[in-house]
Motif scaffolding. Sequence first.
Motif, PDB file in Angstrom:
ATOM      1  N   LEU A 340      -0.032   3.426  12.201  1.00  0.00           N
ATOM      2  CA  LEU A 340      -1.036   2.358  12.162  1.00  0.00           C
ATOM      3  C   LEU A 340      -1.045   1.566  13.468  1.00  0.00           C
ATOM      4  O   LEU A 340      -2.105   1.129  13.925  1.00  0.00           O
ATOM      5  CB  LEU A 340      -0.767   1.437  10.968  1.00  0.00           C
ATOM      6  N   HIS A 341       0.123   1.383  14.055  1.00  0.00           N
ATOM      7  CA  HIS A 341       0.188   0.728  15.370  1.00  0.00           C
ATOM      8  C   HIS A 341      -0.596   1.541  16.394  1.00  0.00           C
ATOM      9  O   HIS A 341      -1.386   0.991  17.172  1.00  0.00           O
ATOM     10  CB  HIS A 341       1.649   0.586  15.800  1.00  0.00           C
ATOM     11  N   LEU A 342      -0.405   2.850  16.395  1.00  0.00           N
ATOM     12  CA  LEU A 342      -1.127   3.701  17.337  1.00  0.00           C
ATOM     13  C   LEU A 342      -2.633   3.690  17.060  1.00  0.00           C
ATOM     14  O   LEU A 342      -3.437   3.845  17.979  1.00  0.00           O
ATOM     15  CB  LEU A 342      -0.582   5.125  17.278  1.00  0.00           C
ATOM     16  N   TRP A 345      -3.739  -1.218  14.910  1.00  0.00           N
ATOM     17  CA  TRP A 345      -3.557  -2.335  13.981  1.00  0.00           C
ATOM     18  C   TRP A 345      -2.351  -3.190  14.348  1.00  0.00           C
ATOM     19  O   TRP A 345      -1.377  -2.701  14.925  1.00  0.00           O
ATOM     20  CB  TRP A 345      -3.391  -1.819  12.554  1.00  0.00           C
ATOM     21  N   GLU A 346      -2.409  -4.467  13.986  1.00  0.00           N
ATOM     22  CA  GLU A 346      -1.249  -5.354  14.045  1.00  0.00           C
ATOM     23  C   GLU A 346      -0.467  -5.141  12.750  1.00  0.00           C
ATOM     24  O   GLU A 346      -0.955  -5.489  11.669  1.00  0.00           O
ATOM     25  CB  GLU A 346      -1.680  -6.813  14.180  1.00  0.00           C
ATOM     26  N   VAL A 347       0.705  -4.583  12.859  1.00  0.00           N
ATOM     27  CA  VAL A 347       1.420  -4.142  11.655  1.00  0.00           C
ATOM     28  C   VAL A 347       2.872  -4.576  11.715  1.00  0.00           C
ATOM     29  O   VAL A 347       3.480  -4.655  12.789  1.00  0.00           O
ATOM     30  CB  VAL A 347       1.286  -2.601  11.494  1.00  0.00           C
ATOM     31  N   TYR A 348       3.416  -4.880  10.539  1.00  0.00           N
ATOM     32  CA  TYR A 348       4.809  -5.296  10.391  1.00  0.00           C
ATOM     33  C   TYR A 348       5.410  -4.560   9.201  1.00  0.00           C
ATOM     34  O   TYR A 348       4.688  -4.127   8.287  1.00  0.00           O
ATOM     35  CB  TYR A 348       4.912  -6.807  10.135  1.00  0.00           C
ATOM     36  N   CYS A 349       6.736  -4.442   9.199  1.00  0.00           N
ATOM     37  CA  CYS A 349       7.445  -3.936   8.017  1.00  0.00           C
ATOM     38  C   CYS A 349       8.219  -5.082   7.390  1.00  0.00           C
ATOM     39  O   CYS A 349       8.829  -5.900   8.089  1.00  0.00           O
ATOM     40  CB  CYS A 349       8.398  -2.803   8.398  1.00  0.00           C
TER      41      CYS A 349
END
Length: 560
Positions: A340-342, A345-349
Amino acid sequence: MIERIEAAALKTLIHAGGELALIDVREHGQYGESHLFYAVSVPYSRLELELPRLVPRRSVRVVLLDHAQALVAERAYDRMLAMGYQNLAVLDGGIEAWKAAGFELFAGVNVPSKAFGELAEEAFHTPHIGAAELQARLDAGESIRIIDGRPLAEHQKMHIPGACCCPNGELALRIDELVPDARTTIVVHCAGRTRSIIGAQTLIQLGLPNPIFALENGTQGWALAGLKLAKGPDTQFAAIPRPEPKASRKAAAKAWFESLGIGSIKASELAAMRKDQTRSTMLCDVRTAEEFAQGHLAGAQHTPGGQLIQATDQFIGVRGARLVLYDSELLRAQVVACWLHLLGWEVYCLELQDFDLESQHLAKPAPELGAGSQVLPTDARDVDHASVSHGDFAIPAYPYITSQALAVKLASELGKHCLLVDVRPSMSYRRAHLSGAIWSIRPQLICMLEQLSAKPQNMILLAEDAGVGQLAALECDAWFAQRSSPIDIRICTEDPAQWEASGMSIHQSPNQPPDDVCIDYLFFTHDRHEGNLDAARQYLAWELALTGQIDSAERSAFRL
């Protein structure tokens, strides 16, 4: 007054950064024929059912898309104002104005994800194998494990013979038990290209020593090579219990995750994000449906990992939203987060040490308005009119009627003044419908009512989905109310077998409604799965051509 935005201004807004929901309110078939690159499909027939999930923050900037002069976007605008959305506009001149301004329109569905898949194959040089070569190697007795990276429902429709169903989002967790021998060749397939590429490259990123390939063109390429597809289940991964993830797989996922600079957050940080009224934060559970059903964090949406990559726009309606992913072992979430980062998107776990997945933090899934039989009456009595809450707004609930009661009504004097409207999917109507029933869909109901030669005294809506039936009833009720012509509207959600068992006549109409009227159905994507090889060729050509259609701004949004 309805605010409108011109095509050039919208193009600038799309690439300006910040959050934006591009909501295409046309029906699925219309959307799939031609739409904006970042447009999210929310058909007007399901608007109130889908929008709160896809666009939860009511103050986010929303632009509604439609055909010029269709006026469905204007009706959606009014409905969204009633739902509490505050920052709305309509694309002036519709998608025709977008095209006239020189901007590209795209056919198909999940276009950003599919374009990304083609670019990812280029960037990573993902190895692929053709159908004929794979069959030859199987015939030669080579040790090969074929993995179907799609969900089980798609696997059962058609798959490569001998394939094991393991959706891409589960590969990191389960590949070592599925393929314990490092000498075994692994081939990942899907129906076309994207999930084959993403699945194979995922295994490569996770450091498996095996030879790994994406099956070129998936099941469609297999069929085009003259090879036979299998149907029904072959081997399926065990959804529960979860295996213990292999240490080397966790280490590889963590290393990839950290190399991309993606962040992990704790419970307190998630709470702060969700309190922030200036941003949209989407909490995504990437585990299996079975795990999600056993319990999940309150406010989470079930977003199976492979599908979240493949069809992001079916889960996230706000471009620029923050995505927070979680699972049970911080492996699947990290791998999905990398993709999703690629994707841009701004993504976190989310680290789950502050949560107990067997505690009060879990929210058991509850029936919703759009859940079909879950909200239907269980006995033969009609249901009283009531208001059904959906999120923080209410949709009026019109009474249901059983097949038996409907048969009695139609046979009585009341039946002579009863309007029977079928709002089920057009393909369901073609397969079987009640004698005398007219097929229609929410955006076309007003036009249908205006063409009536005589006003009916009562109306029956036939629906597969209770929520769709309720929204169609709301549309019709408002039209009659404006004309001071009150009408009794009831909804029947039972099926043709129950209608027939109640003594009512059933008809089939393979060509009615005609194709051009079936605005809810996308023939372009469905025909390729019905043995139509020309449709398969057309689909694959479309998929391969996507990277040539996107412009530099759309391409640069990906982080490849």
